[in-house]
Structures are given as C-alpha cells and as structure tokens.
Design a protein around this motif. Sequence first.
Motif, mmCIF file in Angstrom:
data_model
loop_
_atom_site.group_PDB
_atom_site.id
_atom_site.type_symbol
_atom_site.label_atom_id
_atom_site.label_comp_id
_atom_site.label_asym_id
_atom_site.label_seq_id
_atom_site.Cartn_x
_atom_site.Cartn_y
_atom_site.Cartn_z
ATOM 1 N N UNK A 1 1.045 -0.865 0.015
ATOM 2 C CA UNK A 1 0.203 -0.063 0.599
ATOM 3 C C UNK A 1 1.155 1.671 0.190
ATOM 4 N N UNK A 2 1.720 1.710 0.738
ATOM 5 C CA UNK A 2 2.778 2.568 1.218
ATOM 6 C C UNK A 2 3.658 2.583 -0.281
ATOM 7 N N UNK A 3 3.897 1.582 -0.835
ATOM 8 C CA UNK A 3 4.784 2.259 -2.334
ATOM 9 C C UNK A 3 3.982 2.476 -2.883
ATOM 10 N N UNK A 4 3.010 1.503 -3.103
ATOM 11 C CA UNK A 4 1.846 2.503 -4.386
ATOM 12 C C UNK A 4 1.097 3.505 -4.512
ATOM 13 N N UNK A 5 1.038 4.067 -2.937
ATOM 14 C CA UNK A 5 0.607 5.097 -2.885
ATOM 15 C C UNK A 5 2.150 7.349 -2.890
ATOM 16 N N UNK A 6 3.681 5.918 -2.753
ATOM 17 C CA UNK A 6 4.341 6.995 -2.486
ATOM 18 C C UNK A 6 4.029 7.069 -3.761
ATOM 19 N N UNK A 7 3.939 5.943 -4.859
ATOM 20 C CA UNK A 7 4.668 6.191 -6.524
ATOM 21 C C UNK A 7 3.437 7.136 -7.153
ATOM 22 N N UNK A 8 2.064 6.297 -7.174
ATOM 23 C CA UNK A 8 0.988 6.579 -8.038
ATOM 24 C C UNK A 8 -0.472 8.487 -7.235
ATOM 25 N N UNK A 9 0.074 8.540 -6.237
ATOM 26 C CA UNK A 9 0.168 9.470 -5.291
ATOM 27 C C UNK A 9 0.064 10.440 -3.984
ATOM 28 N N UNK A 10 1.374 11.102 -4.406
ATOM 29 C CA UNK A 10 2.154 11.135 -3.599
ATOM 30 C C UNK A 10 1.756 12.081 -2.382
ATOM 31 N N UNK A 11 0.872 12.979 -2.940
ATOM 32 C CA UNK A 11 0.329 14.298 -1.588
ATOM 33 C C UNK A 11 -0.242 13.323 -1.137
ATOM 34 N N UNK A 12 -1.003 12.468 -0.952
ATOM 35 C CA UNK A 12 -2.217 11.940 0.316
ATOM 36 C C UNK A 12 -1.299 11.034 1.431
ATOM 37 N N UNK A 13 -1.645 12.439 2.184
ATOM 38 C CA UNK A 13 -1.005 11.496 3.849
ATOM 39 C C UNK A 13 -1.730 10.276 4.232
ATOM 40 N N UNK A 14 -0.703 9.587 4.253
ATOM 41 C CA UNK A 14 -0.977 8.298 4.715
ATOM 42 C C UNK A 14 -0.841 7.506 6.354
ATOM 43 N N UNK A 15 -2.119 7.322 6.507
ATOM 44 C CA UNK A 15 -2.370 7.462 8.081
ATOM 45 C C UNK A 15 -2.339 6.433 8.825
ATOM 46 N N UNK A 16 -2.355 6.374 10.083
ATOM 47 C CA UNK A 16 -2.661 4.781 10.509
ATOM 48 C C UNK A 16 -1.858 4.430 11.607
ATOM 49 N N UNK A 17 -2.384 4.013 12.690
ATOM 50 C CA UNK A 17 -2.970 2.504 12.247
ATOM 51 C C UNK A 17 -4.610 2.624 12.231
ATOM 52 N N UNK A 18 -5.017 4.098 13.229
ATOM 53 C CA UNK A 18 -6.170 3.927 13.706
ATOM 54 C C UNK A 18 -7.088 2.666 14.103
ATOM 55 N N UNK A 19 -6.288 2.070 16.093
ATOM 56 C CA UNK A 19 -7.225 1.135 15.766
ATOM 57 C C UNK A 19 -7.885 1.606 17.242
ATOM 58 N N UNK A 20 -8.031 0.916 17.765
ATOM 59 C CA UNK A 20 -9.158 1.308 18.964
ATOM 60 C C UNK A 20 -9.781 0.585 20.645
ATOM 61 N N UNK A 21 -10.002 0.857 21.328
ATOM 62 C CA UNK A 21 -10.048 0.083 22.290
ATOM 63 C C UNK A 21 -9.601 0.085 23.839
#
Length: 508
Positions: A230-250
Amino acid sequence: MKIKPFFLSISMLSVLAFSSFAQNSESSTTKTINLKQMSLIGQVDERYQSFNVEMCEVIGGDFWIPYNLIDSVRKVSKKTGFAALKWKIEPINLYEKKLRNLATALGPTYVRVSGTWANAIYFQDNDDIPLANPPAGFKNILTRSQWKGVVDFCKAVDGKLVSSFPISEGVRDKDGNWSPKNVKSIMDYTKSIGGEIVAAEMFNEPSHANHGDAPKGYNGETYAKDFSVFESFVKKEFPAMKILGPGSTGEGGILPSGLDIPIDKILGASPKPTFEVFTYHYYGTVSQRCMGGQKPAMALSNEWLSKTEKGLEFYQNMRDKYMPNTPIWLTETAETACGGNPMAATYIDTFRYLEQLGRLAKKGVQVVMHNTLARSEYALLDHDTHTPRPNYWAALLWNKLMGTQVYDAGTSTNGVDIFTHNLKGKSEGRAVLVVNTNDTVASIEIPSNGKLYLLTADELLSKKVKLNGKELSLTDDDTIPAIKGTSLKKGKIQLPAQSIAFLTFTKI
C-alpha cells in the motif's frame, strides 16, 4: 435530571443581574483567569474539529436502529445477535441544502468517509446500472454517483476528504496478496471529477480486523506485508495523499475485550509500518445496544470526562515507542460505540464533547473527528430531520471562537474546567472555554471586558439548548441564526450550575 429551578432564572435575567441574584449560592472558590500568565503550549490543525460520514451512510446499508424502534423492528426481523441491532438505511442525500448549510457552518473541516463498511467495498467504476450483487470477496458496492456526491459535498462545505480502503478477499490476487487495483480506480475517478483524498488509513480499525471483513486469520504480519504494498503504491501514484494509521481502538483498558490484533503486533511487525500521521479511535465505552452500563449520573464526573486522556495516553505511548514525534489525530470518536446512548443526543453530552476537544488540544492531538454528522444518537444532527442537536451548537461555538493556538490554562479542578485558545482569526485575542459541571454557581474573575456565550438547558437530558437564555434553533429558512455574545465588565462573574461558557477577549 433537572437543573435546579433557581438557576433557570438565567433565561430571564441579564448576566449582571444574575450575578447579584446568585451570589449567596456561588462556589466557595473563585477561579481567576489571568491571560497574561498563560503560556503557549501547542497548536492544532485549522480543521481540528471535524466529523465522519460513514461509508454505510453513503451507500445505504445496515446501521444502528434508533432506540425508540428497536423493539418494533425486532418483532418483524429474523436477525439475531449483533445483527439484530441494525437495520437497513437509505443512502444519505449529500446534496440536501439544509445539510450542506449546517456542515458549512462548521468549516473548514476534514470529512472522513470510512467505517467497517469501507473494508469490503467494491467501487463500480462505470456509469452502468448498479450491480445487484458485489463481486466475490466484497460485501458492498460504491457507485460513481455516490462517490461523486461525497466529493461534491466536500467541495461545498470546505471539507477535505479523508478515507480508508478495502482489505477483504476481493482485493487480493490468487496468492492472497493485497492489490491496489480497486484503490487506484477510486483515486483516479476522484481526481477525474476534481476531487482529492488528502489522507487515508489503509483500512478501518485493524485492531478489529477479523470483525471487519479482513481475510480469516489476519494478523500483524499480514498487516505489515499489506501495508508495504500500500505504501509503495501511494508514494508512487499519489504522493500528495498523507498516509494515516493504524486507526486502532479500544486498548489500554478502555473498551471490553474483543480485540483481534493488539497495536504492538501491528507496529512491531516486519517490514515495520510507518505513518505520516499516527491515528487512533476512541469511545469511552459501548452503548446500551451493546450492553454498556454508562448512566446519566456519571456523565458529568471527572472519571468520565478525563477518560479521553486515558485513551490518548495509551496510543501516545505506542506512538512514542515506534515513531516518536509523529503528529497524532483522533479519527473517530463519540459518546459511546454502537451508535451512542439516548443521552448522546441531549445537552448532557455537550460537556463531554467540549471537554474532549479542550483536553486533547492541550495534550497535542492535532485533529478530532466526531462520529457522525447525521446518523444515529451520537450524531451532531438528527438523522431524520437534520435538526441540530445540542452538540451541534457546541461545535458551532467552538468553530466560531476557538483558534488554533493552545494556551496553558492550568489543571482542571473541582468541577470547573478552563481551556484557552487564541480568539479565532486574532493572535492577540483569547477565547476561554469554562465548563461548570457542578450543581452550584461557579465564580470566575475575568481580567478585562469581554463577551459571554453561555450554554444552558432546562434539563440535562433536554434536546434543546439556550444561548444566553434564548433557545437556539434554525431560522424559518433552515439557516443558522445570528450568534451574539453578551458584553461583560472586568471583574467577578457568576456562571450557573451545569453550564458551559465561552468567554472572548480582544485584549489581554
């Protein structure tokens, strides 16, 4: 739970008259607001106060049954267990003028479109008649027109779009490897209609992955492997989108057991996941629907109001252990999980709502996203009429008055909590939030002339709230009324029991 009739006189008296009238019932301790001695301790995002529109709302699907209909729906439903707590809802109309007007008044915001339903969503990337059933490995269908509604809504309300993506069997190749094909379709279409997903979690709540449509046996190692792709894809194709995570809870003793993957197993796996923004979700407990035990009698206790800091502490410690200094966002929160309790739609939850914003800003959280804008008991707006609930009016005042600079107003004590930011749009001015949870008047010494925006209600469990004694409601054409403060003179003022006050000062 009614506020004592004595204090209802605020609706008929000026603030100064009330001060004289109530002096014999005031708190024995006067709190002094000394703005000049308050040091700057942080800064939040300009979109600090934001909200969620669940993917389930966008496409229509099973969501929480309103409490007043649970019994009647169960009589005709064949569902059992957890599924029996939900019913089919129609897609939200994000083009509705009233909804857009009310959302715009809270802007600028982030609009997060995510939730469990996003984990198994199939994006139908054409303009054909919607499929009757999703392809194998998916559970839900998102059409172009539905997603365009989201993009158009964000543009109209000054909202930046935040989302998450599918993780189910449908996005995997024959060897079980996660593929970005479906995600690329969504991203490409978003761009083609002039939209942008500014930030995204890989998927919603990996802590509950096996309850959220992930493949059977999903674990921390699987997450790390998927995230690397996922990270490799985003950085190559959509580098302006910030990667958030993990979004865990509880975790950290906040919610009952039921965790699938502890965050240590996610962050400690190899290859090590890293995020541009560290995210988590927080619910203080589960609602009555899920057998939660939260009662109105506890809603104003420091134990309940401070619990949001306990939730943050756990995830901050995890952040500090694995990726120090990464910005932290709370991307989903509300009164309780499972749609909220009935009291989430009343004045009593306004205390939690504002205390949470105040406390987390002081602790370094950059963004807080409320769940939801307009669905279930915990929504800011009634889900049928989109009539503002008390929390909406609180959100409106926060947005109107509280700036991004955070000041140290001291430690919260004795049921009177004080939070200070710069006055919105003015670096020299200050906005002070005073929350009085006591059943007695609070005495406050203010340093200069200012203005008061006082929230009260006739009953704690009322769905109606007053600003400076006058009930807040939309105008006849469903627009926001003029929000005006009452002038105050330097010196001692009295705030009624169980009230919330925003104080503004143009000079310190």
